[in-house]
Design an enzyme around this catalytic site. Structure first.
Site: not given
Lengths: 372, 372
Positions: A90-94, A144, A185, A262, A300, A302, A305, A331
């Site tokens: 991600d751009s790092g804006g957040f 953004d 946005q 994500d 599950c 994994c 589990c 898990h």
């Protein structure tokens, strides 16, 4: 970049294949978050074994430490962290807005102070593209402006305008071959969302994200915004709803035509002792698990589990052993990959609507209340 | 219990096989420490893959949390923690003296307050045997009195007497089939060490530990005490030097006829950023590793060394990612297993003396100074 098959049962859900430099990703997909170049507590081998085909890393964090030039000299982020599959950054804006001490935002860019050492930096659209190209990201995000929720209309409107301006500059700055996604946005204002989507769609970028949602607004509002945006975005480009992590939100968004997700939920909740299971969420510290010999999620496959009882997992959390957070994270990451696999299978078999109704009735009907 | 072959080059080193309920252990062996039922940061599968055939868990900790009866109901400690190989449990005596608020020690037992919640408890020789039998330990340790270093002769002498008294009671209390080891005390007083060794040897226990060493005394003193004790212990029973963890100490003790070792060094140093390598210790946070593309230890075959650069490992520690401590622990545990394997091979090939001289010259000649 995305080839897809529409859902035969009439929803907007799509089954796709996204070809990226480090590999092909089946969509709809969920991308575990590896902020600082590590999906917290897990080895890259474990993340891959869980079924993840792409992860998200963070431009802001990696720019500060260890530095994008250092990673570039090491052969790129995939090689540096031992993850030989695609990475979206991600751009790092957040993070600039949420984590750093933000000193000033102008049309030129965002000035901020590092949360690590207070040093001063400026992210411009051109710089965040340059950083992501140095990292060797399979998918790079435009810088953004992401306002918090709730936000006034004038602020949201200005953020939409600046986000479009910056997207245009990112696009001009990118090298050939860089898969640059725009970020829609508009906060919770339908017309601003539509304006942002139209403006970015006109740039003909290889993919589009929907940002500024999943910030605490009611689910109905999230879904409404997603629906208004997806119908305006090109059908042949991947769509990515940033930060959506609850299974019910993922399923609702897939139904509206979203391809990528994500969220820190599986990893963060794993570390704090909450597991996502096929029967709902489980707070493993609860004393009712103290003598429970059963698996965390009998459905599950994994390592956690297959190998341990709830009683043992609870013990690890009670005594503060690092293995506890790791096993629950393992898990949870598997649970989300399993969920996406089931979603893809359901779409493929033309049964997405009935599958999702069945899943949600089972998932909501039990499990423990659990905070985040 | 131990079948062994003497070193053909004349040292006291022995190559052995120790048959235990959960499996056979090749000696000399190093036992990673899983205090609370977890070798910190590692899955049991990773510990086994590193080559460990037996681990050490802690009676004091497991008695307090989750409780030995809970573990017994779950089928024993091996099953509870998913480790299907032998487990040695120490008696908890050391922790009672070092960790708990000790209220009173009499010939009857040791009264203490839990370090967790302040609750009052008393460890008697009979109770610690009962707890270890409930845990299903492959090797149980007698309750001993372990004075700190340095300690006055009268205190050391009283501890030797009480340790013998308690060993006798532990022996009387044990169930048939329980592999109960005695613990030789005597601090750094040669005659007390010899008195303790003779007294315990007379009990004809299945194995013997040497306790109360590796507490900060000079190495020469440690080795002198070990030598005085080993010559008095039965040759056909395993000998375990408690708490020895530095490679040079292990090699010296093997040369004196010690078969078993345990220490928190590989796990604790791994968590704090110090790696043991074939070229000496490495402090991974050191800035000189920031751009180093080489493996932590090119001579190592562990997942960490096969997969990551020093630059990435340093990054993980600098930003505080949990994967860093885990990857260094994984390497350190493998390093010690590799070391023991090399020791066994050298004894088998009749080359232990020359091998150890070669190892120590290489190991000491480089590497970084590193605190613990």
């Amino acid at each position: 970049m995305l080839t897809f098959t529409a859902d035969r049962t009439g929803s907007q859900a799509r089954l796709g294949k996204m070809k990226l430099p480090h590999g092909t990703v089946s969509t709809p997909c969920f991308m575990p978050v590896g902020t600082q170049g590590s999906v917290k507590t897990l080895t890259p081998a474990e993340v891959a074994e869980a079924g993840a085909e792409v992860i998200v890393c963070n431009t802001y964090h990696l720019y500060l430490r260890p530095g994008h030039k250092r990673i570039q000299a090491a052969g790129g982020l995939s090689k540096f962290m031992g993850w030989n599959r695609p990475i979206l950054t991600d751009s790092g804006g957040f993070q600039v807005y949420s984590l750093a001490a933000l000193t000033r935002v102008t049309d030129e860019g965002a000035e901020f102070q590092s949360h690590v050492d207070g040093s001063r930096h400026m992210f411009t659209p051109e710089l965040v593209v340059e950083i992501q190209e140095a990292l060797g990201s399979d998918i790079a995000m435009c810088l953004d402006e992401c306002p918090p929720y709730p936000v006034s209309r004038p602020v949201a409107e200005a953020a939409v305008a600046r986000t479009s301006l910056w997207a245009d500059r990112c696009r001009a700055a990118r090298q050939p071959g860089t898969n640059l996604f725009g970020i829609v946005q508009g906060a919770t204002y339908p017309d601003l969302r539509e304006r942002s989507a139209r403006s970015l769609a006109a740039l003909d970028l290889p993919g589009y994200a929907i940002g500024g949602l999943c910030l605490g607004e009611p689910s109905e509002v999230t879904y409404d915004m997603v629906e208004r945006v997806t119908v305006l975005l090109p059908t042949d480009k991947p769509r990515y709803l940033m930060g959506a992590g609850y299974p019910e939100d993922i399923i609702a968004a897939v139904r509206l035509g979203v391809d990528m997700f994500d969220c820190v939920l599986p990893t963060r909740n794993g570390r704090t002792g909450t597991a996502f299971t096929s029967a709902g969420r489980v707070a493993i510290r609860n004393s009712r698990h103290a003598d429970d010999p059963s698996a965390l999620d009998p459905a599950c496959d994994c390592y956690t589990c297959r190998s341990f009882s709830r009683a043992y997992l609870r013990h690890l959390f009670v005594v503060g052993e690092a293995l506890g957070p790791k096993l629950l994270t393992l898990h949870n990451v598997r649970f989300f990959q399993h969920l996406m696999q089931d979603i893809r299978t359901a779409i493929e078999q033309g049964e997405f609507k009935s599958w999702s109704n069945e899943f949600l009735s089972r998932y909501r009907s039990s499990g423990e209340p659990a905070g985040q």
